[in-house]
Design a protein around this motif. Structure first.
Motif, PDB file in Angstrom:
ATOM      1  N   TYR A 194      -2.124   3.074   9.244  1.00 35.82           N
ATOM      2  CA  TYR A 194      -1.814   3.927   8.097  1.00 35.82           C
ATOM      3  C   TYR A 194      -2.218   5.364   8.376  1.00 35.82           C
TER       4      TYR A 194
ATOM      5  N   ALA B 254      -1.874   9.160   6.266  1.00 35.16           N
ATOM      6  CA  ALA B 254      -1.448   9.847   5.048  1.00 35.16           C
ATOM      7  C   ALA B 254      -0.305  10.798   5.351  1.00 35.16           C
TER       8      ALA B 254
ATOM      9  N   ALA C  57       3.818   9.636  -2.383  1.00 35.81           N
ATOM     10  CA  ALA C  57       3.178   8.864  -1.319  1.00 35.81           C
ATOM     11  C   ALA C  57       2.248   7.796  -1.867  1.00 35.81           C
ATOM     12  N   GLU C  58       1.794   7.985  -3.102  1.00 37.06           N
ATOM     13  CA  GLU C  58       0.824   7.043  -3.661  1.00 37.06           C
ATOM     14  C   GLU C  58       1.453   5.720  -4.086  1.00 37.06           C
ATOM     15  N   LEU C  59       2.776   5.681  -4.193  1.00 33.51           N
ATOM     16  CA  LEU C  59       3.428   4.440  -4.612  1.00 33.51           C
ATOM     17  C   LEU C  59       3.164   3.339  -3.586  1.00 33.51           C
ATOM     18  N   PRO C  60       2.767   2.148  -4.021  1.00 33.43           N
ATOM     19  CA  PRO C  60       2.472   1.053  -3.084  1.00 33.43           C
ATOM     20  C   PRO C  60       3.750   0.342  -2.648  1.00 33.43           C
TER      21      PRO C  60
ATOM     22  N   GLY D 174       0.818  -1.194   0.000  1.00 34.20           N
ATOM     23  CA  GLY D 174       0.000   0.000   0.000  1.00 34.20           C
ATOM     24  C   GLY D 174       0.853   1.244   0.000  1.00 34.20           C
ATOM     25  N   PRO D 175       0.238   2.417   0.076  1.00 37.58           N
ATOM     26  CA  PRO D 175       0.980   3.684   0.045  1.00 37.58           C
ATOM     27  C   PRO D 175       1.947   3.799   1.216  1.00 37.58           C
ATOM     28  N   ARG D 176       3.008   4.536   0.990  1.00 38.95           N
ATOM     29  CA  ARG D 176       3.959   4.782   2.062  1.00 38.95           C
ATOM     30  C   ARG D 176       3.370   5.745   3.090  1.00 38.95           C
TER      31      ARG D 176
END
Length: 221
Positions: A211, A213, A194-197, A185-187
């Motif tokens: 998690y 944001a 941040a959207e990179l899983p 999932g996102p970092r």
């Protein structure tokens, strides 16, 4: 990913005393991150040896990753990320906490995996002495700062070779995590990319951190 039947991205050739083989980390940050799930990180502390099973990690590639400490090139701070794989990159954040990463890729190619959470494997009494404010055992190494504090990782551990049996901090191969339990999932806590899983965790582990944001206050490895 490879076709190893012991698990996705898993190197099944442990080094001396069951330590993770350095070659297992001389790969891109994504398979390296998945490979680290289930591995055992142990450290010799004044209170005794403390060990955790890694259940959450986060990948940071290097010059093409704007959330990485290496994005703008080498500095004295991030030098370990440009070095050979299998070394601790420890940094100070918020003026309060240390966080720890394990370098990967090959010498000269920057990248590291942030160690986000672990399940305690050793004496909980010793662990409680080290982290007396933890409300539950699952919280002892839940989050990168807590994990580093539990194992006593500080600035002087920066550069430690975790594949060396003589090191104070060592990384053991551990049992492979079943592929169906690996989640991505996102970092956490980063504003850029941040959207990179690129966060990996073990589904069902109570030690996985919640998690949140990202904000612009924090950059990870």
């Amino acid at each position: 990913m490879d076709d190893d039947t012991t698990g996705p991205g898993r190197d099944d050739r442990p080094g001396p005393a069951g330590l993770l083989d350095r070659a297992g980390l001389a790969v891109d940050v994504l398979p390296a991150a998945e490979r680290l799930l289930g591995c055992v990180l142990e450290a010799d502390t004044p209170d005794g040896t403390v060990a955790v099973r890694l259940v959450e990690v986060e990948a940071y590639r290097g010059r093409d990753d704007p959330a990485s400490h290496c994005y703008r090139g080498p500095t004295p701070r991030n030098a370990v990320m440009f070095g050979p794989p299998g070394h601790l990159y420890v940094y100070f954040v918020y003026g309060m906490h240390f966080c720890a990463n394990v370098s990967c890729l090959t010498d000269g190619e920057p990248g590291a995996v942030l160690l986000r959470a672990g399940e305690l494997l050793t004496d909980p009494g010793v662990a409680r002495e080290r982290r007396p404010t933890a409300r539950r055992d699952n919280d002892l190494a839940r989050g990168p700062a807590r994990l580093a504090a539990l194992l006593g990782l500080r600035r002087e551990d920066n550069g430690t070779d975790v594949t060396d049996p003589a090191s104070r901090v060592r990384l053991r191969a551990g049992d492979p995590v079943a592929p169906e339990l690996v989640r991505t999932g996102p970092r956490v806590g980063v504003a850029a990319a941040a959207e990179l899983p690129w966060r990996f965790w073990v589904e069902g582990s109570p030690a996985v951190s919640p998690y949140r944001a990202g904000t612009r206050r924090r950059r990870s490895a």
